[in-house]
Structures are given as structure tokens and as C-alpha cells.
Design a protein around this motif. Structure first.
Motif, PDB file in Angstrom:
ATOM      1  N   UNK A   1       0.829  -1.201   0.000  1.00 19.58           N
ATOM      2  CA  UNK A   1       0.000   0.000   0.000  1.00 19.58           C
ATOM      3  C   UNK A   1       0.869   1.260   0.000  1.00 19.58           C
ATOM      4  N   UNK A   2       0.259   2.340  -0.513  1.00 18.27           N
ATOM      5  CA  UNK A   2       0.859   3.666  -0.456  1.00 18.27           C
ATOM      6  C   UNK A   2      -0.042   4.607   0.322  1.00 18.27           C
ATOM      7  N   UNK A   3       0.578   5.536   1.027  1.00 20.54           N
ATOM      8  CA  UNK A   3      -0.112   6.750   1.449  1.00 20.54           C
ATOM      9  C   UNK A   3       0.257   7.845   0.440  1.00 20.54           C
ATOM     10  N   UNK A   4      -0.666   8.729   0.190  1.00 19.63           N
ATOM     11  CA  UNK A   4      -0.461   9.794  -0.791  1.00 19.63           C
ATOM     12  C   UNK A   4       0.029  11.043  -0.075  1.00 19.63           C
ATOM     13  N   UNK A   5       1.205  11.513  -0.446  1.00 22.86           N
ATOM     14  CA  UNK A   5       1.773  12.720   0.150  1.00 22.86           C
ATOM     15  C   UNK A   5       1.438  13.962  -0.664  1.00 22.86           C
ATOM     16  N   UNK A   6       1.385  13.813  -1.985  1.00 29.13           N
ATOM     17  CA  UNK A   6       1.017  14.922  -2.872  1.00 29.13           C
ATOM     18  C   UNK A   6       0.029  14.383  -3.898  1.00 29.13           C
ATOM     19  N   UNK A   7      -1.228  14.805  -3.831  1.00 32.29           N
ATOM     20  CA  UNK A   7      -2.205  14.365  -4.838  1.00 32.29           C
ATOM     21  C   UNK A   7      -1.812  14.842  -6.223  1.00 32.29           C
ATOM     22  N   UNK A   8      -2.398  14.205  -7.214  1.00 31.96           N
ATOM     23  CA  UNK A   8      -2.104  14.586  -8.593  1.00 31.96           C
ATOM     24  C   UNK A   8      -2.790  13.668  -9.562  1.00 31.96           C
ATOM     25  N   UNK A   9      -2.142  13.410 -10.674  1.00 31.02           N
ATOM     26  CA  UNK A   9      -2.702  12.591 -11.748  1.00 31.02           C
ATOM     27  C   UNK A   9      -1.657  11.574 -12.191  1.00 31.02           C
ATOM     28  N   UNK A  10      -2.110  10.344 -12.450  1.00 30.55           N
ATOM     29  CA  UNK A  10      -1.235   9.321 -13.007  1.00 30.55           C
ATOM     30  C   UNK A  10      -1.992   8.571 -14.090  1.00 30.55           C
ATOM     31  N   UNK A  11      -1.239   7.798 -14.881  1.00 30.91           N
ATOM     32  CA  UNK A  11      -1.868   7.023 -15.942  1.00 30.91           C
ATOM     33  C   UNK A  11      -0.910   5.931 -16.415  1.00 30.91           C
ATOM     34  N   UNK A  12      -1.449   5.035 -17.221  1.00 28.91           N
ATOM     35  CA  UNK A  12      -0.650   3.966 -17.810  1.00 28.91           C
ATOM     36  C   UNK A  12       0.524   4.571 -18.578  1.00 28.91           C
ATOM     37  N   UNK A  13       1.696   3.982 -18.398  1.00 30.37           N
ATOM     38  CA  UNK A  13       2.898   4.457 -19.062  1.00 30.37           C
ATOM     39  C   UNK A  13       3.761   5.359 -18.215  1.00 30.37           C
ATOM     40  N   UNK A  14       3.211   5.878 -17.105  1.00 31.84           N
ATOM     41  CA  UNK A  14       4.000   6.747 -16.244  1.00 31.84           C
ATOM     42  C   UNK A  14       5.150   5.977 -15.606  1.00 31.84           C
ATOM     43  N   UNK A  15       6.291   6.630 -15.520  1.00 28.18           N
ATOM     44  CA  UNK A  15       7.429   6.049 -14.812  1.00 28.18           C
ATOM     45  C   UNK A  15       7.165   6.043 -13.314  1.00 28.18           C
ATOM     46  N   UNK A  16       7.722   5.042 -12.655  1.00 22.70           N
ATOM     47  CA  UNK A  16       7.701   4.956 -11.192  1.00 22.70           C
ATOM     48  C   UNK A  16       9.109   5.295 -10.727  1.00 22.70           C
ATOM     49  N   UNK A  17       9.274   6.483 -10.177  1.00 21.56           N
ATOM     50  CA  UNK A  17      10.586   7.014  -9.848  1.00 21.56           C
ATOM     51  C   UNK A  17      10.808   6.990  -8.337  1.00 21.56           C
ATOM     52  N   UNK A  18      11.950   6.444  -7.926  1.00 22.62           N
ATOM     53  CA  UNK A  18      12.334   6.477  -6.518  1.00 22.62           C
ATOM     54  C   UNK A  18      12.887   7.862  -6.195  1.00 22.62           C
ATOM     55  N   UNK A  19      12.261   8.525  -5.229  1.00 24.73           N
ATOM     56  CA  UNK A  19      12.661   9.876  -4.832  1.00 24.73           C
ATOM     57  C   UNK A  19      13.521   9.853  -3.573  1.00 24.73           C
TER      58      UNK A  19
END
Length: 235
Positions: free
Chosen positions: A152-170
């Protein structure tokens, strides 16, 4: 740890709570793929629901991610033609991807997906709804034993995502604590008191913190049967 791309979003899924297989229960586990940009708030994807907020949803379980990498192993164990394994969504996940698993993610990892910033909050604790969904009463226990649970994730900053988006380690503040290590502690080395004490330094959800503290205080493991068996119904 080098920050950067871990994988990409292959499928985004949402579901509505509907009557479920056992009398008097509802579930939104049967999620369907959505196309195009999807809005994500602090409680998860727009249009997604959770039937029982005591155990599902909420800020600490806003998004459920399951590695499609695991599906091949499940096909080997349950049969290549099992209807649940034909496409993403078998485990009620919101996000499906390749390239990241419980072994490669750590507790507290912060990830950027599209414009959304999320934090890994906990691994999933499999429950009886997986038994009903897969038509086998041992499925929830098998998922736990396999440690292919999803997370599971908690959301720290809402926004928009979609298929094809990269999953980046911050950011990775706890590189020694992969989800796989924590799962092994919770479900295999269940009374390793030294490791349990160390786990209290992690950003555990309230329920997991209470679980670890109870084991340390009582020297015993909580009952798993209610989670695996679920509510009993009468004909």
C-alpha cells in the motif's frame, strides 16, 4: 541508493463496492482497468471504493500496488488457465507494473508516479476475500506464505497518473528494511524479539505498530484465523 526509475505503470484499476459472495458482505475487490489520466487524492483514486473501511482504504492504504511479475508464479501454482490470472486485477490492486516487487521496495520509500508523490506504508495482509475470489479456501494463507502480497501507499502529494507513467524512486530512508524483510519478520520469524524491536523505528502504520508492540509485550503471535476465514454465513 541511486534514485531513479524503478518501473512503469502498466494498468490502473478502480472498483465500486457491490454485494459479495458471502451473504451480507460487500467488496470492491473486482476492479476494472481505466483509460487515460486518473486523479489521485489523499484517499486514493477517484472512482475507487472500499467496502469495509475498518480494514481497507484510508490514508495509509490509499493505493494498492501489485507486481504483475508475480502472476507467472501464480499461474505455475494455480494453473495457467485460471481465469483470475488472465489480466491484472486478480488481487484487487489499483496499480499493476513490472520491475518492482516486495524485495526491491523498502518501508518508507517515496515514489513519484505521474504527478503523484506516494510513500510505501505497509505490505498487504491477505484476507478471506482472496479465498472467495480464487475459489479456494487456502488462497489467503498461500499469498501470505509466498510473501507475494502486494503493498500500500499513502499519498503525500495528490495529482494525476496514468498507464505508461514512470515509477521514480525519490527517497529511501530505510534501505535495510525491504518489504520482504518485514514480511519475513511478521510471518516467518514471528517472535524474533530483537528484530521486532528494531522494526519499531520504522514509519509503521498504527495497526502494524500495535501488532509489533503486542508481540513484544506478550511474547506470542496474534491469531490469523479470523483474517483468513472471515465472516461465517448460514444458508
Amino acid at each position: 541508493m541511486t534514485m531513479g526509475r524503478l518501473g512503469r505503470v502498466d494498468t490502473v484499476l478502480t472498483g465500486r463496492a457491490v454485494p459479495y459472495t458471502r451473504q451480507g458482505t460487500t467488496s470492491a475487490i473486482a476492479k476494472q482497468a481505466v483509460q487515460g489520466p486518473a486523479s489521485v487524492g489523499f484517499l486514493g483514486l477517484e472512482g475507487d471504493e472500499q467496502a469495509d473501511r475498518r480494514f481497507h482504504g484510508g490514508p495509509d492504504k490509499a493505493l494498492h500496488h501489485y507486481a504483475f511479475d508475480h502472476y507467472e508464479a501464480w499461474r505455475g501454482e494455480l494453473g495457467r488457465q485460471h481465469p483470475m490470472l488472465a489480466r491484472p486485477g486478480a488481487f484487487g490492486e489499483n496499480l499493476s507494473s513490472h520491475g518492482i516487487t516486495e524485495s526491491t521496495l523498502c518501508m518508507g520509500d517515496r515514489l513519484r508516479i505521474g504527478s503523484v508523490l506516494v510513500e510505501v506504508s505497509q505490505a498487504r495482509q491477505p484476507c478471506w476475500k482472496l479465498n472467495d475470489r480464487f475459489g479456494w479456501n487456502g488462497m489467503a494463507r498461500r499469498v501470505q506464505d509466498s510473501m507475494r502480497t502486494g503493498w500500500y501507499y499513502r499519498v503525500l502529494e495528490p495529482g494525476v497518473l496514468q498507464v505508461g507513467d514512470a515509477i521514480e524512486l525519490v527517497n529511501r530512508p530505510h534501505p535495510a528494511w525491504s518489504l520482504a524483510r518485514l514480511l519475513e519478520l511478521l510471518y516467518v520469524r514471528t517472535l524474533d524479539l530483537d528484530q521486532l524491536a528494531l522494526a519499531l523505528a520504522l514509519p509503521l502504520t498504527p495497526s502494524w505498530r500495535a501488532l509489533v508492540e503486542r508481540r513484544l509485550a506478550r511474547g506470542e503471535v496474534e491469531a490469523w484465523a479470523p483474517r483468513f476465514d472471515g465472516p461465517q454465513t448460514t444458508a
